[in-house]
Design an enzyme around this catalytic site. Structure first.
Site, PDB file in Angstrom:
ATOM      1  N   ASP A  58       0.514  -1.499  -0.016  1.00 52.15           N
ATOM      2  CA  ASP A  58      -0.421  -0.216   0.201  1.00 52.15           C
ATOM      3  C   ASP A  58       0.706   1.701  -0.044  1.00 52.15           C
ATOM      4  O   ASP A  58       1.842   1.037   0.284  1.00 52.15           O
ATOM      5  CB  ASP A  58      -1.137  -0.188   1.389  1.00 52.15           C
ATOM      6  CG  ASP A  58      -1.754  -1.270   1.627  1.00 52.15           C
ATOM      7  OD1 ASP A  58      -2.263  -2.071   0.301  1.00 52.15           O
ATOM      8  OD2 ASP A  58      -1.990  -1.724   2.646  1.00 52.15           O
ATOM      9  N   TYR A 112       5.769 -10.116   6.912  1.00 49.07           N
ATOM     10  CA  TYR A 112       5.936  -8.571   7.401  1.00 49.07           C
ATOM     11  C   TYR A 112       6.239  -8.050   8.351  1.00 49.07           C
ATOM     12  O   TYR A 112       6.116  -8.658   9.462  1.00 49.07           O
ATOM     13  CB  TYR A 112       4.222  -7.917   6.752  1.00 49.07           C
ATOM     14  CG  TYR A 112       4.421  -8.391   5.429  1.00 49.07           C
ATOM     15  CD1 TYR A 112       4.351  -7.072   5.142  1.00 49.07           C
ATOM     16  CD2 TYR A 112       3.530  -9.120   5.220  1.00 49.07           C
ATOM     17  CE1 TYR A 112       3.807  -6.955   3.391  1.00 49.07           C
ATOM     18  CE2 TYR A 112       3.418  -8.785   3.608  1.00 49.07           C
ATOM     19  CZ  TYR A 112       3.837  -7.381   2.751  1.00 49.07           C
ATOM     20  OH  TYR A 112       3.051  -7.974   2.069  1.00 49.07           O
TER      21      TYR A 112
END
Length: 244
Positions: free
Chosen positions: A53, A111
């Site tokens: 994003d 992540y």
């Protein structure tokens, strides 16, 4: 045509995410494609392992490109990095078998989300943390995280109506504290749009007592997005590794 695998690090602060967009030049994919095209003299598509994003960072994003003929990796890498802006760096390049695709060949990702719990945000890391000055119950967060590990339907943890299955497998969620920083590490076979950030917001709500461990676990049984936690800001998230 030969296929090359690139490893890329970037500070996502000023970019509108990975995927190229028609109304802005500030995307990671767009910047890379422009730089490679400038060096080779023909259009080259840069296929990433996934679409981070806007505002999300990466230490080891991967991408695949197809170039005409044999390329000397080290000189090409040096020229490419001279062409790119200082907040994007290609840290590795290797020749791989034709048929390799950074996205479709990937088997998993890792992540890390970083939360700064101090009263005032750390001036030196503020662009890479979510400032959340709250006291957190680490024990409750870890119990809730354990409930989320495994193969489940994570439909409640995405902001996009997926046409494909919302079943994913999370291999591990590790939560640790280093001074005022709380780090949440996620490993899984794939993550949907906003999934890691919603998981983080949900676990932070557990940490502040706004939701229970049991309520979190129940989201995996037909839960909907509005029942899950808030969307944690993009700045705290970084893609650490892609597995193949």
């Amino acid at each position: 045509m030969r296929t090359y695998k690139l490893t890329i690090a970037y500070d996502g602060t000023r970019y509108q995410g990975w995927q190229r967009q028609p109304d802005t030049e500030l995307t990671i994919q767009g910047m890379l494609e422009g730089a490679v095209c400038a060096l080779k003299g023909y259009p080259v598509e840069v296929n990433g392992s996934g679409r981070t994003d806007g505002g999300v960072h990466a230490e080891a994003q991967t991408a695949s490109i197809r170039l005409s003929g044999k390329v000397e990796e080290e000189p090409f890498l040096e020229e490419l990095n001279r062409t790119l802006p200082e907040d994007i760096r290609v840290t590795g390049m290797e020749l791989v078998k034709n048929g390799f695709h950074a996205r479709y060949s990937a088997s998993g990702k890792r992540y890390e989300y970083t939360v700064d719990t101090r009263e005032k945000a750390d001036v030196f890391t503020r662009k890479y943390c979510f400032h959340f000055p709250e006291k957190l119950d680490m024990g409750a967060m870890k119990k809730a995280a354990d409930c989320l590990v495994g193969k489940h339907d994570f439909a409640a943890f995405t902001d996009r109506n997926e046409d494909q299955s919302t079943i994913r497998t999370i291999y591990a969620i590790r939560i640790s504290k280093e001074g005022s920083k709380v780090k949440l590490l996620y490993e899984g076979n794939g993550f949907m749009y906003h999934m890691v950030r919603i998981l983080t917001g949900t676990l932070l709500e557990v940490g502040t007592g706004k939701r229970s461990v049991e309520e979190t676990a129940a989201l995996l049984d037909g839960g909907e997005r509005f029942q899950a936690g808030f969307l944690a800001p993009a700045c705290g998230l970084s893609l650490k590794e892609v597995y193949y």
